[in-house]
Scaffold this motif. Structure first.
Motif, PDB file in Angstrom:
ATOM      1  N   ASN A 179       0.796  -1.223   0.000  1.00 28.99           N
ATOM      2  CA  ASN A 179       0.000   0.000   0.000  1.00 28.99           C
ATOM      3  C   ASN A 179       0.835   1.284   0.000  1.00 28.99           C
ATOM      4  O   ASN A 179       0.331   2.344  -0.321  1.00 28.99           O
ATOM      5  CB  ASN A 179      -0.974   0.003   1.183  1.00 28.99           C
ATOM      6  CG  ASN A 179      -0.265  -0.156   2.518  1.00 28.99           C
ATOM      7  OD1 ASN A 179       0.878  -0.609   2.567  1.00 28.99           O
ATOM      8  ND2 ASN A 179      -0.943   0.199   3.585  1.00 28.99           N
ATOM      9  N   ILE A 180       2.109   1.193   0.380  1.00 26.09           N
ATOM     10  CA  ILE A 180       2.970   2.376   0.348  1.00 26.09           C
ATOM     11  C   ILE A 180       4.363   1.962  -0.125  1.00 26.09           C
ATOM     12  O   ILE A 180       4.791   0.836   0.102  1.00 26.09           O
ATOM     13  CB  ILE A 180       3.110   3.060   1.733  1.00 26.09           C
ATOM     14  CG1 ILE A 180       3.670   2.070   2.778  1.00 26.09           C
ATOM     15  CG2 ILE A 180       1.830   3.672   2.204  1.00 26.09           C
ATOM     16  CD1 ILE A 180       4.182   2.745   4.023  1.00 26.09           C
ATOM     17  N   ALA A 181       5.021   2.856  -0.779  1.00 31.69           N
ATOM     18  CA  ALA A 181       6.410   2.597  -1.144  1.00 31.69           C
ATOM     19  C   ALA A 181       7.261   2.988   0.051  1.00 31.69           C
ATOM     20  O   ALA A 181       7.269   4.140   0.465  1.00 31.69           O
ATOM     21  CB  ALA A 181       6.802   3.411  -2.364  1.00 31.69           C
ATOM     22  N   PRO A 182       7.963   2.027   0.651  1.00 35.07           N
ATOM     23  CA  PRO A 182       8.771   2.371   1.809  1.00 35.07           C
ATOM     24  C   PRO A 182       9.941   3.264   1.440  1.00 35.07           C
ATOM     25  O   PRO A 182      10.464   3.965   2.275  1.00 35.07           O
ATOM     26  CB  PRO A 182       9.257   1.026   2.345  1.00 35.07           C
ATOM     27  CG  PRO A 182       9.013   0.043   1.278  1.00 35.07           C
ATOM     28  CD  PRO A 182       7.975   0.603   0.369  1.00 35.07           C
ATOM     29  N   GLY A 183      10.330   3.244   0.182  1.00 36.30           N
ATOM     30  CA  GLY A 183      11.389   4.146  -0.253  1.00 36.30           C
ATOM     31  C   GLY A 183      12.777   3.595  -0.045  1.00 36.30           C
ATOM     32  O   GLY A 183      12.997   2.393  -0.019  1.00 36.30           O
ATOM     33  N   TRP A 184      13.711   4.521   0.124  1.00 33.47           N
ATOM     34  CA  TRP A 184      15.119   4.168   0.249  1.00 33.47           C
ATOM     35  C   TRP A 184      15.422   3.556   1.606  1.00 33.47           C
ATOM     36  O   TRP A 184      14.868   3.969   2.617  1.00 33.47           O
ATOM     37  CB  TRP A 184      15.999   5.398   0.049  1.00 33.47           C
ATOM     38  CG  TRP A 184      15.994   5.890  -1.355  1.00 33.47           C
ATOM     39  CD1 TRP A 184      15.293   6.966  -1.831  1.00 33.47           C
ATOM     40  CD2 TRP A 184      16.690   5.341  -2.470  1.00 33.47           C
ATOM     41  NE1 TRP A 184      15.522   7.107  -3.183  1.00 33.47           N
ATOM     42  CE2 TRP A 184      16.372   6.128  -3.599  1.00 33.47           C
ATOM     43  CE3 TRP A 184      17.554   4.258  -2.632  1.00 33.47           C
ATOM     44  CZ2 TRP A 184      16.883   5.863  -4.867  1.00 33.47           C
ATOM     45  CZ3 TRP A 184      18.059   3.995  -3.893  1.00 33.47           C
ATOM     46  CH2 TRP A 184      17.729   4.788  -4.990  1.00 33.47           C
ATOM     47  N   GLN A 185      16.317   2.593   1.605  1.00 32.16           N
ATOM     48  CA  GLN A 185      16.865   2.086   2.850  1.00 32.16           C
ATOM     49  C   GLN A 185      17.935   3.093   3.276  1.00 32.16           C
ATOM     50  O   GLN A 185      17.920   4.222   2.800  1.00 32.16           O
ATOM     51  CB  GLN A 185      17.441   0.687   2.629  1.00 32.16           C
ATOM     52  CG  GLN A 185      16.370  -0.315   2.230  1.00 32.16           C
ATOM     53  CD  GLN A 185      16.922  -1.710   1.963  1.00 32.16           C
ATOM     54  OE1 GLN A 185      18.122  -1.912   1.806  1.00 32.16           O
ATOM     55  NE2 GLN A 185      16.030  -2.675   1.902  1.00 32.16           N
ATOM     56  N   ASN A 186      18.841   2.727   4.154  1.00 32.61           N
ATOM     57  CA  ASN A 186      19.909   3.630   4.581  1.00 32.61           C
ATOM     58  C   ASN A 186      21.188   3.334   3.803  1.00 32.61           C
ATOM     59  O   ASN A 186      21.652   2.190   3.793  1.00 32.61           O
ATOM     60  CB  ASN A 186      20.172   3.482   6.082  1.00 32.61           C
ATOM     61  CG  ASN A 186      18.990   3.962   6.894  1.00 32.61           C
ATOM     62  OD1 ASN A 186      18.479   5.047   6.665  1.00 32.61           O
ATOM     63  ND2 ASN A 186      18.549   3.152   7.834  1.00 32.61           N
ATOM     64  N   ALA A 187      21.749   4.370   3.162  1.00 27.26           N
ATOM     65  CA  ALA A 187      22.986   4.204   2.393  1.00 27.26           C
ATOM     66  C   ALA A 187      24.120   3.795   3.328  1.00 27.26           C
ATOM     67  O   ALA A 187      24.268   4.345   4.422  1.00 27.26           O
ATOM     68  CB  ALA A 187      23.335   5.495   1.675  1.00 27.26           C
ATOM     69  N   HIS A 188      24.918   2.818   2.880  1.00 27.02           N
ATOM     70  CA  HIS A 188      25.980   2.289   3.731  1.00 27.02           C
ATOM     71  C   HIS A 188      27.025   1.547   2.901  1.00 27.02           C
ATOM     72  O   HIS A 188      26.852   1.346   1.704  1.00 27.02           O
ATOM     73  CB  HIS A 188      25.393   1.356   4.789  1.00 27.02           C
ATOM     74  CG  HIS A 188      24.752   0.130   4.200  1.00 27.02           C
ATOM     75  ND1 HIS A 188      23.513   0.150   3.613  1.00 27.02           N
ATOM     76  CD2 HIS A 188      25.200  -1.137   4.102  1.00 27.02           C
ATOM     77  CE1 HIS A 188      23.204  -1.069   3.178  1.00 27.02           C
ATOM     78  NE2 HIS A 188      24.223  -1.875   3.464  1.00 27.02           N
ATOM     79  N   SER A 189      28.085   1.136   3.576  1.00 31.03           N
ATOM     80  CA  SER A 189      29.095   0.271   2.970  1.00 31.03           C
ATOM     81  C   SER A 189      29.565  -0.717   4.029  1.00 31.03           C
ATOM     82  O   SER A 189      29.207  -0.601   5.203  1.00 31.03           O
ATOM     83  CB  SER A 189      30.277   1.096   2.437  1.00 31.03           C
ATOM     84  OG  SER A 189      30.953   1.733   3.500  1.00 31.03           O
ATOM     85  N   HIS A 190      30.356  -1.690   3.589  1.00 27.03           N
ATOM     86  CA  HIS A 190      30.899  -2.711   4.485  1.00 27.03           C
ATOM     87  C   HIS A 190      32.390  -2.862   4.231  1.00 27.03           C
ATOM     88  O   HIS A 190      32.843  -2.771   3.094  1.00 27.03           O
ATOM     89  CB  HIS A 190      30.228  -4.064   4.237  1.00 27.03           C
ATOM     90  CG  HIS A 190      28.746  -4.025   4.320  1.00 27.03           C
ATOM     91  ND1 HIS A 190      28.076  -4.032   5.524  1.00 27.03           N
ATOM     92  CD2 HIS A 190      27.797  -3.971   3.361  1.00 27.03           C
ATOM     93  CE1 HIS A 190      26.772  -3.990   5.280  1.00 27.03           C
ATOM     94  NE2 HIS A 190      26.579  -3.945   3.982  1.00 27.03           N
ATOM     95  N   GLU A 191      33.136  -3.136   5.281  1.00 27.00           N
ATOM     96  CA  GLU A 191      34.582  -3.346   5.140  1.00 27.00           C
ATOM     97  C   GLU A 191      34.919  -4.798   4.815  1.00 27.00           C
ATOM     98  O   GLU A 191      35.956  -5.077   4.225  1.00 27.00           O
ATOM     99  CB  GLU A 191      35.310  -2.923   6.416  1.00 27.00           C
ATOM    100  CG  GLU A 191      35.256  -1.421   6.653  1.00 27.00           C
ATOM    101  CD  GLU A 191      36.008  -1.006   7.905  1.00 27.00           C
ATOM    102  OE1 GLU A 191      36.794  -1.818   8.437  1.00 27.00           O
ATOM    103  OE2 GLU A 191      35.802   0.127   8.342  1.00 27.00           O
TER     104      GLU A 191
END
Length: 144
Positions: free
Chosen positions: A59-71
């Motif tokens: 029913n809704i677009a949750p949108g973007w997650q949280n931008a991140h990276s991994h080592e």
């Protein structure tokens, strides 16, 4: 396209059955709702490996997650249903955005800032893997 309610029920029934089996293989299951409305089911395996089933509300677009990276961790994404956008910075710092649909897969490599946009009703399965995984390997990305 897979119907989300049928898929969710099948996955939940599978997971209920596997709760008996997973402890034998040192796999733990937990679930939570994210602040953006996504539902996530986590399968935590030995040596901190992890698989995550993520379901976006219809029913809704949750949108973007949280931008991140991994080592250390790499993330392989499989699109089960619907569409997702994947953005990342390449090694030269260039912004790249791709759209993926059911049946597609893509990889978030070590050290590369990335983010995922879940369209309404999208379902993805993410496998997090690498060598000698630390307890925490998530670094917020200011660039995206």
């Amino acid at each position: 396209m897979i119907s989300m309610p049928k898929t969710v029920n099948r996955v939940l029934n599978f997971l209920k059955t596997m709760k008996i089996v997973f402890p034998l293989f040192e796999v733990n299951i937990n679930a939570r709702t994210m602040p953006n409305g996504e539902k996530r089911v986590y399968l935590h395996g030995p040596k901190r490996t992890c698989a995550v089933l993520t379901l976006a509300p219809k029913n809704i677009a949750p949108g973007w997650q949280n931008a991140h990276s991994h080592e250390v961790i790499q993330e392989m994404y499989f699109v089960i249903s619907g569409k997702v956008n994947f953005v990342h910075l390449d090694k030269d710092g260039e912004y790249i955005e791709n759209t993926y649909s059911a049946g597609d897969h893509f990889l978030a490599s070590i050290g590369i800032p990335h983010n995922v946009y879940m369209h309404k009703g999208a379902i993805i399965f993410t496998v997090k893997f690498g060598k000698d995984l630390p307890e925490h390997d998530w670094k917020a990305s200011e660039e995206l």
